[in-house]
Write a protein that holds these residues in place. Structure first.
Motif, mmCIF file in Angstrom:
data_model
loop_
_atom_site.group_PDB
_atom_site.id
_atom_site.type_symbol
_atom_site.label_atom_id
_atom_site.label_comp_id
_atom_site.label_asym_id
_atom_site.label_seq_id
_atom_site.Cartn_x
_atom_site.Cartn_y
_atom_site.Cartn_z
ATOM 1 N N ASN A 175 0.821 -1.209 0.000
ATOM 2 C CA ASN A 175 0.000 0.000 0.000
ATOM 3 C C ASN A 175 0.851 1.254 0.000
ATOM 4 N N MET A 176 1.979 1.227 0.701
ATOM 5 C CA MET A 176 2.860 2.383 0.722
ATOM 6 C C MET A 176 3.452 2.630 -0.667
ATOM 7 N N ILE A 177 3.832 1.579 -1.351
ATOM 8 C CA ILE A 177 4.398 1.723 -2.691
ATOM 9 C C ILE A 177 3.347 2.250 -3.661
ATOM 10 N N LEU A 178 2.138 1.692 -3.614
ATOM 11 C CA LEU A 178 1.072 2.172 -4.498
ATOM 12 C C LEU A 178 0.699 3.616 -4.175
ATOM 13 N N GLY A 179 0.721 3.966 -2.902
ATOM 14 C CA GLY A 179 0.432 5.331 -2.505
ATOM 15 C C GLY A 179 1.502 6.305 -2.954
ATOM 16 N N THR A 180 2.718 5.839 -3.117
ATOM 17 C CA THR A 180 3.797 6.690 -3.617
ATOM 18 C C THR A 180 3.737 6.815 -5.135
ATOM 19 N N ILE A 181 3.357 5.767 -5.809
ATOM 20 C CA ILE A 181 3.271 5.797 -7.279
ATOM 21 C C ILE A 181 2.168 6.745 -7.737
ATOM 22 N N GLY A 182 1.071 6.826 -7.000
ATOM 23 C CA GLY A 182 -0.051 7.678 -7.380
ATOM 24 C C GLY A 182 0.334 9.126 -7.595
ATOM 25 N N PRO A 183 0.896 9.808 -6.590
ATOM 26 C CA PRO A 183 1.285 11.206 -6.799
ATOM 27 C C PRO A 183 2.369 11.380 -7.853
ATOM 28 N N MET A 184 3.263 10.382 -7.983
ATOM 29 C CA MET A 184 4.283 10.480 -9.027
ATOM 30 C C MET A 184 3.649 10.461 -10.410
ATOM 31 N N LEU A 185 2.645 9.602 -10.615
ATOM 32 C CA LEU A 185 1.960 9.558 -11.900
ATOM 33 C C LEU A 185 1.222 10.857 -12.177
ATOM 34 N N ILE A 186 0.603 11.416 -11.152
ATOM 35 C CA ILE A 186 -0.103 12.683 -11.323
ATOM 36 C C ILE A 186 0.882 13.784 -11.703
ATOM 37 N N ALA A 187 2.023 13.840 -11.017
ATOM 38 C CA ALA A 187 3.025 14.864 -11.321
ATOM 39 C C ALA A 187 3.603 14.686 -12.721
ATOM 40 N N LEU A 188 3.921 13.457 -13.098
ATOM 41 C CA LEU A 188 4.476 13.217 -14.432
ATOM 42 C C LEU A 188 3.480 13.577 -15.532
ATOM 43 N N ALA A 189 2.230 13.230 -15.328
ATOM 44 C CA ALA A 189 1.217 13.551 -16.328
ATOM 45 C C ALA A 189 1.003 15.053 -16.429
ATOM 46 N N ALA A 190 1.025 15.741 -15.302
ATOM 47 C CA ALA A 190 0.868 17.194 -15.330
ATOM 48 C C ALA A 190 2.049 17.847 -16.043
ATOM 49 N N LEU A 191 3.249 17.369 -15.763
ATOM 50 C CA LEU A 191 4.425 17.916 -16.450
ATOM 51 C C LEU A 191 4.389 17.617 -17.945
ATOM 52 N N ARG A 192 3.936 16.431 -18.303
ATOM 53 C CA ARG A 192 3.821 16.078 -19.724
ATOM 54 C C ARG A 192 2.812 16.978 -20.421
ATOM 55 N N TYR A 193 1.716 17.216 -19.751
ATOM 56 C CA TYR A 193 0.688 18.070 -20.334
ATOM 57 C C TYR A 193 1.219 19.498 -20.511
ATOM 58 N N LEU A 194 1.936 19.991 -19.517
ATOM 59 C CA LEU A 194 2.485 21.336 -19.606
ATOM 60 C C LEU A 194 3.579 21.435 -20.675
ATOM 61 N N ALA A 195 4.408 20.402 -20.785
ATOM 62 C CA ALA A 195 5.526 20.444 -21.725
ATOM 63 C C ALA A 195 5.088 20.239 -23.171
ATOM 64 N N LYS A 196 4.192 19.281 -23.406
ATOM 65 C CA LYS A 196 3.832 18.928 -24.778
ATOM 66 C C LYS A 196 2.463 19.441 -25.183
ATOM 67 N N GLY A 197 1.617 19.750 -24.234
ATOM 68 C CA GLY A 197 0.294 20.245 -24.563
ATOM 69 C C GLY A 197 -0.646 19.188 -25.101
ATOM 70 N N ASP A 198 -0.291 17.917 -24.964
ATOM 71 C CA ASP A 198 -1.184 16.862 -25.449
ATOM 72 C C ASP A 198 -2.075 16.360 -24.318
ATOM 73 N N SER A 199 -3.066 15.622 -24.692
ATOM 74 C CA SER A 199 -4.040 15.179 -23.692
ATOM 75 C C SER A 199 -3.880 13.709 -23.305
ATOM 76 N N SER A 200 -2.789 13.080 -23.690
ATOM 77 C CA SER A 200 -2.619 11.663 -23.337
ATOM 78 C C SER A 200 -2.286 11.476 -21.860
ATOM 79 N N GLY A 201 -1.972 12.549 -21.163
ATOM 80 C CA GLY A 201 -1.664 12.454 -19.746
ATOM 81 C C GLY A 201 -2.884 12.273 -18.867
ATOM 82 N N TYR A 202 -4.071 12.432 -19.428
ATOM 83 C CA TYR A 202 -5.283 12.321 -18.623
ATOM 84 C C TYR A 202 -5.444 10.941 -18.001
#
Length: 86
Positions: A11-38
């Motif tokens: 549970n700790m590992i899954l709880g850590t992966i969640g915010p990392m995925l959110i941050a990576l997707a937000a950065l991808r969206y900001l950098a590339k402007g595509d919507s695949s990060g949703y």
């Protein structure tokens, strides 16, 4: 006892992966402007919410308060996202 420890680590590992995925997707969206990060944001959000629920259960928070938190979170989320779409 050992099985309980392993469950905590998973549970700790899954709880850590969640915010990392959110941050990576937000950065991808900001950098590339595509919507695949949703989908990545959605998956990360689900993992994070699952971890928060696990922590609430371990802390002994009643289901009543957990349900109230979920309802308040959804209402606030809808109030803040409504102006963005309309």
């Amino acid at each position: 006892m050992e099985r309980n420890k392993q469950g905590r680590y998973v549970n700790m590992i899954l709880g850590t992966i969640g915010p990392m995925l959110i941050a990576l997707a937000a950065l991808r969206y900001l950098a590339k402007g595509d919507s695949s990060g949703y989908i990545i944001i959605f998956f990360g959000f689900i993992l994070t919410i699952g971890y928060i629920s696990y922590l609430e259960k371990k802390a002994g928070i009643s289901k009543k308060w957990t349900a109230i938190r979920v309802i308040v979170t959804l209402v606030v989320l809808l109030l803040f996202t409504y102006p963005l779409y309309f």
